[in-house]
Motif scaffolding. Structure first.
Motif, mmCIF file in Angstrom:
data_model
loop_
_atom_site.group_PDB
_atom_site.id
_atom_site.type_symbol
_atom_site.label_atom_id
_atom_site.label_comp_id
_atom_site.label_asym_id
_atom_site.label_seq_id
_atom_site.Cartn_x
_atom_site.Cartn_y
_atom_site.Cartn_z
ATOM 1 N N GLU A 270 0.831 -1.208 0.000
ATOM 2 C CA GLU A 270 0.000 0.000 0.000
ATOM 3 C C GLU A 270 0.866 1.259 0.000
ATOM 4 O O GLU A 270 0.591 2.224 -0.722
ATOM 5 N N ALA A 273 2.480 1.515 -3.500
ATOM 6 C CA ALA A 273 1.516 2.006 -4.486
ATOM 7 C C ALA A 273 1.247 3.494 -4.278
ATOM 8 O O ALA A 273 1.095 4.257 -5.246
ATOM 9 N N GLY A 274 1.224 3.911 -3.013
ATOM 10 C CA GLY A 274 1.036 5.326 -2.722
ATOM 11 C C GLY A 274 2.168 6.175 -3.247
ATOM 12 O O GLY A 274 1.955 7.297 -3.744
ATOM 13 N N ASN A 300 2.398 -7.282 -7.278
ATOM 14 C CA ASN A 300 2.307 -5.898 -6.812
ATOM 15 C C ASN A 300 1.854 -4.919 -7.891
ATOM 16 O O ASN A 300 1.192 -3.918 -7.597
ATOM 17 N N LYS A 303 -1.494 -2.973 -8.398
ATOM 18 C CA LYS A 303 -1.845 -1.894 -7.465
ATOM 19 C C LYS A 303 -1.384 -0.522 -7.967
ATOM 20 O O LYS A 303 -1.797 0.506 -7.437
#
Length: 399
Positions: A270, A273-274, A300, A303
């Motif tokens: 996360e 991806a951010g 991954n 994402k």
């Protein structure tokens, strides 16, 4: 000053060549062809023996090429380490180039119809035998995955079957291209660059990859870096590179990336991806290229892609294991369009020549991809360097 027409033609050819950014190609090597050739023969796991074999008389449809250089591919490293294709003993090397020193009487043109003569610089693509579905100017619906390639052929009585050698015999049924207008480094890079030309052509079939696309390239080894260069020559300017090695990320910027993300700086998918989203100013990527052989990386990358985006997977040239994805969240609900890419077609190979000229023309440092150069006598060290991932493209250069 008396200048005859032949001299004028030579001057014009040299000027045109220099304008295209290429060094004038040398014609016919001086001196006779030797009776023997060194060949780096992989005789057991992690061991090449440099052997000497007689150079046989060539047939009417054959070509004898003096090898100038050959890149070390990941496939060579896999064969060196594990022999997954069961080829030992084998003469490896398929990213090679050299100069024609002998031609059979029936050889007149290359695979694109360009004249061939002694002294021309050439590369080979694939050996298609009697497959009429794979031709130079077909609709390119079939890639070359089922064809043979010099450098991955079973050993035979000729022995001169791979580019890790002093000489190679290009036989009837093979493809060959006259690339005398490209310098040695460019010629060594043709084969891996063709892989990316094909991948980008596959990506374009989705209709998603455009000039203003936000593109993420995951993996900044030679394949990922060349991917960035191909995208940049197409005019795509918003490219984020993802890797775990800062030196490679720095080089990605030189090759045309606009932003980089080091996955080691982010804990968990996360957060990663951010970071990719932040690199695009708060947007996910329109399109992604997955250029590693890591199943985790494949899992991954979904994402990083926006709803309705696209993905080209080209990182798995061998079985790297299974990747875990969630079909609902990763594919269906996002309506991601995915294409796979495997090797190249003949036309992609020819297109690569123009890509290399364009890349050089806009100042991309393609030659810097070749970080290590070894003589044939040090081929074991070259493969070990490749396996240690101490550089990018490793090359064997013959003097």
């Amino acid at each position: 000053m008396d200048i005859n027409s032949e001299k004028i033609q030579q001057i014009v050819q040299q000027v045109l060549s220099e304008m295209n950014g290429a060094s004038p190609a040398k014609k016919a090597s001086s001196g006779p062809v030797p009776k023997t050739s060194r060949v780096a023969m992989l005789t057991k796991l992690e061991n090449f023996d440099v052997k000497e074999y007689p150079i046989p008389e060539i047939g009417d449809d054959d070509i004898l090429v003096k090898v100038e250089g050959c890149g070390v591919c990941g496939t060579d490293a896999h064969e060196f380490k594990r022999d997954p294709f069961g080829l030992i003993p084998v003469a490896l090397g398929h990213e090679g180039t050299g100069e024609i020193v002998k031609m059979g009487k029936n050889v007149k043109k290359d695979s694109a119809g360009k004249p061939l003569s002694v002294g021309d610089k050439v590369v080979t693509c694939m050996i298609f035998k009697d497959n009429p579905d794979i031709t130079m100017f077909d609709l390119n619906k079939q890639n070359v995955g089922g064809a043979d390639v010099y450098g991955l052929l079973p050993d035979d009585e000729v022995h001169l079957n791979g580019w890790f050698a002093d000489y190679i015999i290009v036989r009837k049924g093979s493809t060959i291209f006259n690339v005398s207008d490209l310098d040695l480094d460019s010629r060594i890079l043709i084969e891996p660059c063709a892989v990316l030309i094909h991948a980008v052509e596959r990506a374009k079939t989705t209709g998603i990859l455009r000039f203003n696309s936000r593109v993420v390239v995951q993996g900044c080894g030679p394949i990922g870096l060349i991917c960035i260069a191909v995208l940049r020559t197409m005019g795509i300017e918003n490219i984020t590179a993802v890797d775990g090695e800062q030196k490679r990320l720095d080089f990605a910027l030189e090759m045309g990336a606009t932003k980089t993300v080091n996955f080691k700086d982010h804990k968990g998918i996360e957060a990663l991806a951010g970071a990719v989203e932040d690199s695009f100013g708060g947007y996910l990527a329109d399109f992604a290229f997955q250029c590693t052989g890591s199943p985790v990386a494949h899992s991954n990358i979904y994402k990083f892609i926006r709803n309705g985006g696209g993905l080209c997977e080209l990182g798995f040239f061998i079985n790297g294991g299974d990747a875990q994805i969630n079909p609902h969240f990763d594919i269906c609900s996002k309506e991601i369009t995915t294409v796979g890419s495997w090797v190249y077609t003949l036309r992609d190979y020819a297109t690569t020549f123009d890509f290399l000229k364009r890349a050089k023309g806009i100042g991309l440092p393609m030659s810097k991809l070749i970080t290590h150069r070894y003589p044939l006598s040090e081929i074991n060290q070259a493969l070990e360097t490749n396996l240690k991932m101490e550089g990018l493209k490793i090359a064997i250069i013959n003097e």
